[in-house]
Design a protein around this motif. Structure first.
Motif, PDB file in Angstrom:
ATOM      1  N   LYS A   1      -2.834  34.168  91.443  1.00  0.00           N
ATOM      2  CA  LYS A   1      -2.848  34.428  89.998  1.00  0.00           C
ATOM      3  C   LYS A   1      -4.137  33.874  89.358  1.00  0.00           C
ATOM      4  N   VAL A   2      -4.439  32.631  89.693  1.00  0.00           N
ATOM      5  CA  VAL A   2      -5.628  31.997  89.090  1.00  0.00           C
ATOM      6  C   VAL A   2      -6.898  32.740  89.517  1.00  0.00           C
ATOM      7  N   LEU A   3      -6.991  33.061  90.812  1.00  0.00           N
ATOM      8  CA  LEU A   3      -8.214  33.734  91.307  1.00  0.00           C
ATOM      9  C   LEU A   3      -8.441  35.055  90.570  1.00  0.00           C
ATOM     10  N   LYS A   4      -7.322  35.768  90.342  1.00  0.00           N
ATOM     11  CA  LYS A   4      -7.460  37.090  89.721  1.00  0.00           C
ATOM     12  C   LYS A   4      -7.592  36.987  88.197  1.00  0.00           C
ATOM     13  N   GLU A   5      -6.692  36.202  87.578  1.00  0.00           N
ATOM     14  CA  GLU A   5      -6.696  36.148  86.102  1.00  0.00           C
ATOM     15  C   GLU A   5      -7.931  35.458  85.561  1.00  0.00           C
ATOM     16  N   GLU A   6      -8.368  34.424  86.249  1.00  0.00           N
ATOM     17  CA  GLU A   6      -9.539  33.694  85.736  1.00  0.00           C
ATOM     18  C   GLU A   6     -10.842  34.252  86.320  1.00  0.00           C
ATOM     19  N   LYS A   7     -10.711  35.359  87.013  1.00  0.00           N
ATOM     20  CA  LYS A   7     -11.875  36.069  87.556  1.00  0.00           C
ATOM     21  C   LYS A   7     -12.857  35.129  88.270  1.00  0.00           C
ATOM     22  N   VAL A   8     -12.278  34.344  89.163  1.00  0.00           N
ATOM     23  CA  VAL A   8     -13.108  33.408  89.937  1.00  0.00           C
ATOM     24  C   VAL A   8     -14.064  34.230  90.806  1.00  0.00           C
ATOM     25  N   LYS A   9     -15.340  33.825  90.764  1.00  0.00           N
ATOM     26  CA  LYS A   9     -16.355  34.634  91.451  1.00  0.00           C
ATOM     27  C   LYS A   9     -16.489  34.260  92.920  1.00  0.00           C
ATOM     28  N   CYS A  10     -16.811  35.238  93.735  1.00  0.00           N
ATOM     29  CA  CYS A  10     -17.061  34.989  95.157  1.00  0.00           C
ATOM     30  C   CYS A  10     -18.388  34.216  95.268  1.00  0.00           C
ATOM     31  N   PRO A  11     -18.386  33.049  95.923  1.00  0.00           N
ATOM     32  CA  PRO A  11     -19.627  32.267  96.017  1.00  0.00           C
ATOM     33  C   PRO A  11     -20.738  33.032  96.736  1.00  0.00           C
ATOM     34  N   ASP A  12     -20.355  34.062  97.512  1.00  0.00           N
ATOM     35  CA  ASP A  12     -21.382  34.773  98.268  1.00  0.00           C
ATOM     36  C   ASP A  12     -21.969  35.951  97.497  1.00  0.00           C
ATOM     37  N   CYS A  13     -21.094  36.864  96.985  1.00  0.00           N
ATOM     38  CA  CYS A  13     -21.650  38.077  96.351  1.00  0.00           C
ATOM     39  C   CYS A  13     -21.533  38.052  94.826  1.00  0.00           C
ATOM     40  N   GLY A  14     -20.802  37.058  94.289  1.00  0.00           N
ATOM     41  CA  GLY A  14     -20.743  36.906  92.833  1.00  0.00           C
ATOM     42  C   GLY A  14     -19.718  37.813  92.160  1.00  0.00           C
ATOM     43  N   LYS A  15     -19.054  38.693  92.920  1.00  0.00           N
ATOM     44  CA  LYS A  15     -18.039  39.586  92.311  1.00  0.00           C
ATOM     45  C   LYS A  15     -16.675  38.897  92.342  1.00  0.00           C
ATOM     46  N   SER A  16     -15.708  39.504  91.633  1.00  0.00           N
ATOM     47  CA  SER A  16     -14.373  38.927  91.646  1.00  0.00           C
ATOM     48  C   SER A  16     -13.359  40.015  91.988  1.00  0.00           C
ATOM     49  N   ASN A  17     -13.120  40.176  93.270  1.00  0.00           N
ATOM     50  CA  ASN A  17     -12.188  41.205  93.750  1.00  0.00           C
ATOM     51  C   ASN A  17     -11.501  40.645  94.999  1.00  0.00           C
ATOM     52  N   TRP A  18     -10.370  39.955  94.749  1.00  0.00           N
ATOM     53  CA  TRP A  18      -9.748  39.177  95.824  1.00  0.00           C
ATOM     54  C   TRP A  18      -8.515  39.817  96.415  1.00  0.00           C
ATOM     55  N   THR A  19      -8.270  39.583  97.696  1.00  0.00           N
ATOM     56  CA  THR A  19      -6.954  39.888  98.280  1.00  0.00           C
ATOM     57  C   THR A  19      -5.980  38.823  97.758  1.00  0.00           C
ATOM     58  N   ASP A  20      -4.715  38.963  98.059  1.00  0.00           N
ATOM     59  CA  ASP A  20      -3.773  37.880  97.751  1.00  0.00           C
ATOM     60  C   ASP A  20      -4.063  36.708  98.683  1.00  0.00           C
ATOM     61  N   ALA A  21      -3.768  35.512  98.220  1.00  0.00           N
ATOM     62  CA  ALA A  21      -3.906  34.339  99.106  1.00  0.00           C
ATOM     63  C   ALA A  21      -2.747  34.358 100.097  1.00  0.00           C
ATOM     64  N   ARG A  22      -3.024  34.066 101.357  1.00  0.00           N
ATOM     65  CA  ARG A  22      -1.947  34.042 102.351  1.00  0.00           C
ATOM     66  C   ARG A  22      -2.182  32.920 103.346  1.00  0.00           C
TER      67      ARG A  22
END
Ligand code: GAP
Length: 454
Positions: free
Chosen positions: A120-141
């Motif tokens: 939820k936090v990764l998606k809602e707070e649009k946490v950026k990927c440290p490598d490419c800078g985008k925010s498009n995450w799978t679910d955490a598992r």
């Protein structure tokens, strides 16, 4: 400070302490080889730990158990089911991360173990990927961190041990039966452990194959453990100081009560101020009777202690002080690294290792390479000392250059054989830290080194 890490990585490669492994094949997953000086440093740290923990204590014994153990052990300990880290993938660049680390870095929230919350936090707070800078995450598992392998003659998966501790618990009965140990007592072990870390990194801080130095200390359940817990913490801090850590670079982190496993009364990490920030160096946990009870239930073997004096039988509780060996090496390297400006305006890099840990204790130089009488005498001295101390013979380049080479690998003493030596059997001994030189009789040299390398 990041810069310091780069300098250490570079020096340790250039000077034979730590090499990135499999380099000729393009490297392999943040794994490292300890080169000749690194292997020596590692051995010295292990020897010091063993001496303090086993040799100097009447209440401790040592063990050297296998890496491949019956997988029932890891079921009983909960590792098969629960030794997980949360992973998440960036759908854009396909990089994989520890979800809890990403969330904590971006928001300061500690959501370890809460997969849905992390997603939820990764998606809602649009946490950026440290490598490419985008925010498009799978679910955490969850991903189990144990390495699996197969074994001839055994059906099913076998694991490389994820900690050395397991091998200790299952030998409790053998130790009780074969040694004259009385509770309270401890079992110590040094050895490899393997974890399929989602992200390894920070040089030798987080590895997938690493070494631990662990103690399982068995106490009476009625025992007032708080004082001993404090003493083990102090011991861990003292050991960090033995590695060269300054007091102000160490701190304690007590795990909050609500985060502790149900069986644990208290867990404290000793953290060190690495160049990338304060992080766990050692840990100490009160594990109650969880381990012996679980292995007893799963194996059907009684893992109890009989207190003959009081005619009581009980399952001991365990205090577990654990030490990372590779992290200990990193602390030693970080604490030792020193750049100094000299009076003549030049600079030197010197590894100010605690003398007892230095890979090479003494370097022996003939003043001039082209004088056979000096070279012969220096060789003679080297041959006489090398069975006592790790020594190096060096006749290459001028004396100044040889000093710098030894400074960079942290050699406490350089001994020069010159023309006066041929007359009066004295040598010049130069101290790594003060750079002061003194004349010492050859017959007194061994005693001098013994006294000063403690
Ligand atoms: N038996 C308890 C236990 O294994 P831990 O905190 O998971 O506890 C103990 O590990 C120590 O092992 C840590 O304090 C750390 O020094 C070291 N360690 C853990 N994971 C590591 C890794 N991936 N690379 C290097 N050292 C590691």
């Amino acid at each position: 400070m990041e810069n310091l890490m780069e300098k250490i990585v570079s020096l340790t490669k250039r000077r034979g302490f730590v090499f990135p492994s499999s380099e000729i094949y393009g490297g392999f997953a943040n794994s490292y080889s300890y080169g000749p000086y690194g292997a020596e440093l590692k051995k010295n740290i292990k020897d010091l730990w063993w001496k303090k923990v086993v040799q100097n204590r009447a209440d401790m014994v040592g063990l050297d158990g296998p890496i491949l153990l019956n997988p029932k052990l890891w079921e009983a300990s909960g590792h098969t089911e629960g030794f997980n880290d949360a992973m998440v993938d960036c759908k854009e660049c396909k990089k994989r991360y520890r979800a809890d680390h990403l969330v904590e870095k971006a928001t300061g929230k500690d959501l370890e173990g809460q997969l849905e919350e992390m997603t939820k936090v990764l998606k809602e707070e649009k946490v950026k990927c440290p490598d490419c800078g985008k925010s498009n995450w799978t679910d955490a598992r969850n991903m189990n961190m144990m390495f699996k392998t197969q074994m001839n003659g055994f059906d099913g998966d076998v694991y490389l041990r994820p900690e050395t501790a397991g091998a200790i618990f299952i030998e409790f009965k053998n130790i009780i039966d074969s040694m004259r140990v009385k509770v309270p007592f401890g079992i110590a072990q040094i050895g490899k452990a393997f974890r399929n870390e989602i992200v390894a990194g920070n040089f030798i801080f987080r590895l997938r194959e690493f070494e631990q130095m662990e103690i399982e200390y068995f106490v009476d359940p009625e025992f007032k453990w708080e004082k001993m817990f404090e003493e083990w913490l102090e011991f861990q801090e003292e050991f960090a100081a033995d590695l060269g850590a300054k007091k102000e670079d160490l701190r304690r982190y007590e795990h909050p009560k609500e985060k502790l496993s149900h069986y644990s009364k208290k867990t404290v990490d000793i953290e060190y101020k690495f160049p990338f920030g304060f992080s766990e160096l050692f840990g100490l946990a009160h594990r109650g009777d969880f381990d012996l009870k679980s292995h007893s239930d799963a194996s059907g073997q009684k893992l109890e202690y009989f207190d003959a004096q009081n005619n009581r039988r009980f399952t001991p509780h365990i205090l577990e002080p654990t030490f990372g060996l590779d992290r200990s090496i990193l602390v030693t390297l970080v604490s030792a690294y020193t750049e100094e400006k000299l009076e003549d305006g030049s600079e030197r890099v010197v590894m100010k290792f605690p003398k007892k840990l230095a890979p090479v204790k003494c370097a022996i130089f003939p003043l001039l390479k082209n004088k056979p009488e000096l070279v012969g005498k220096a060789r003679e001295l080297y041959d006489a000392l090398k069975s006592q101390f790790m020594c190096e013979f060096d006749d290459n380049g001028n004396i100044g250059k040889r000093y710098r080479r030894q400074d960079e690998i942290g050699t406490p003493y350089c001994v020069t054989v010159d023309f006066d030596t041929l007359e009066d059997d004295t040598v010049t001994v130069r101290d790594r830290d003060t750079m002061e030189q003194q004349r010492i009789k050859i017959e007194e040299l061994e005693g001098f080194l013994k006294d000063n390398l403690k």
